[in-house]
Motif scaffolding. Sequence first.
Motif, PDB file in Angstrom:
ATOM      1  N   ILE A 113       0.843  -1.201   0.000  1.00  0.00           N
ATOM      2  CA  ILE A 113       0.000   0.000   0.000  1.00  0.00           C
ATOM      3  C   ILE A 113       0.873   1.244   0.000  1.00  0.00           C
ATOM      4  O   ILE A 113       0.677   2.181  -0.790  1.00  0.00           O
ATOM      5  N   LEU A 114       1.854   1.264   0.893  1.00  0.00           N
ATOM      6  CA  LEU A 114       2.763   2.410   0.943  1.00  0.00           C
ATOM      7  C   LEU A 114       3.527   2.559  -0.364  1.00  0.00           C
ATOM      8  O   LEU A 114       3.705   3.670  -0.872  1.00  0.00           O
ATOM      9  N   LEU A 115       3.967   1.457  -0.927  1.00  0.00           N
ATOM     10  CA  LEU A 115       4.696   1.515  -2.188  1.00  0.00           C
ATOM     11  C   LEU A 115       3.837   2.118  -3.292  1.00  0.00           C
ATOM     12  O   LEU A 115       4.302   2.948  -4.079  1.00  0.00           O
ATOM     13  N   ALA A 116       2.572   1.713  -3.356  1.00  0.00           N
ATOM     14  CA  ALA A 116       1.664   2.255  -4.383  1.00  0.00           C
ATOM     15  C   ALA A 116       1.478   3.754  -4.219  1.00  0.00           C
ATOM     16  O   ALA A 116       1.431   4.502  -5.213  1.00  0.00           O
ATOM     17  N   LEU A 117       1.373   4.226  -2.986  1.00  0.00           N
ATOM     18  CA  LEU A 117       1.207   5.662  -2.748  1.00  0.00           C
ATOM     19  C   LEU A 117       2.476   6.426  -3.103  1.00  0.00           C
ATOM     20  O   LEU A 117       2.420   7.502  -3.718  1.00  0.00           O
TER      21      LEU A 117
END
Length: 366
Positions: free
Chosen positions: A96-100
């Motif tokens: 999730i953090l990577l996508a953001l």
Amino acid sequence: MTRFARHLEHHTIVNPFPGIVKLETALGHRIKTRIGSNESLPDPVSPLAGELGKALAEMARLYPDPYAHALRERAAKLNGVSPTEILFDTGADSLILLALRLTCNPGDAVVTTAGTYPTFRYFAEGVGARVLEVPYCQRGQHMQPDLARLAEVARAEHASVLYLANPDNPTGHYWQAEDIRTLRAALPPHTLLLLDEAYVDFCTDAADAPPTGILPHTLRLRTLSKAYALAGLRVGYAIASADIIAKADQIRPQYALSSIAQAAAQIVLDDPDYSRKLVAQTITLRHHLSHALYDQGLTPLPSHTNFVCVAYPDALQAEAIQRHLLQCGIAIHRPQHPAVRHMLRITAHPQATSARVLAALAGQLD
């Protein structure tokens, strides 16, 4: 055309430590002697060897494959895609953090459901995104994300990301494949659909099969925490088009997924009967828990996950029940978002149907 964050759009970032497996692939032969990575000496008296075995101690000593090539091949085969369309990291949360990080500039709008999995908002605020929330809608016993309204807000606000947990956490609601395709078609082409499928392994009916293959400008998240019992090792993967995966690989921490976690993941993925049995047992427990709650006069929300959610008349009642169980040494989850504080989420587990727990959930707190 995939849209990335401004500082990534026209800049290729090169990993300075691509790992032994990638080096062997480039050379076309094995590396037999590792004296270039500054790894520790093999130590026959390591305390790890005595407690956990020599094989684990050796894996702990050596750097892992930064790209988890063996796992990518297994996950690609499992999902009918190419290994270039798979990326592994330390659980769905890290993805999730990577996508953001991949798509958001400070101030960009991101859209989500008010009260859904809170880690998305937690990370979105951390990257400086502007979080826009859409209330759940009620349909009979179902409390479900409002797909039409989510898409409407994403269009109006030119959102960089729309986050959808499917099945949803905490409600357990599941949208079928055609609903997801309709949602994707309703979004602006540049809006990344971040589709969190952490619980999709529990959607075993044929009618509930998730979409196949790659969806346009969509990053789909999977985890080995739930249906493969590896929550403590933090293993998850993403499915997306090769251009998204390649760019994500440029900004992902190189050695986050340990050798031990990779080895364990390979073992469970190579034994599909293990996961099938675990999922079947979990679904049986979930049905048993739901029926037991009905027998207590409660109305659990329909669930496609490994948990059951109960909505109470107000947050005060839910909080009182949770506090009582905590005083008894029993932990259940009450979401903190104002939209869902009146809910309690109970994992499908043999102890969840004990007389003590069921009585407390029914409000019998003496």
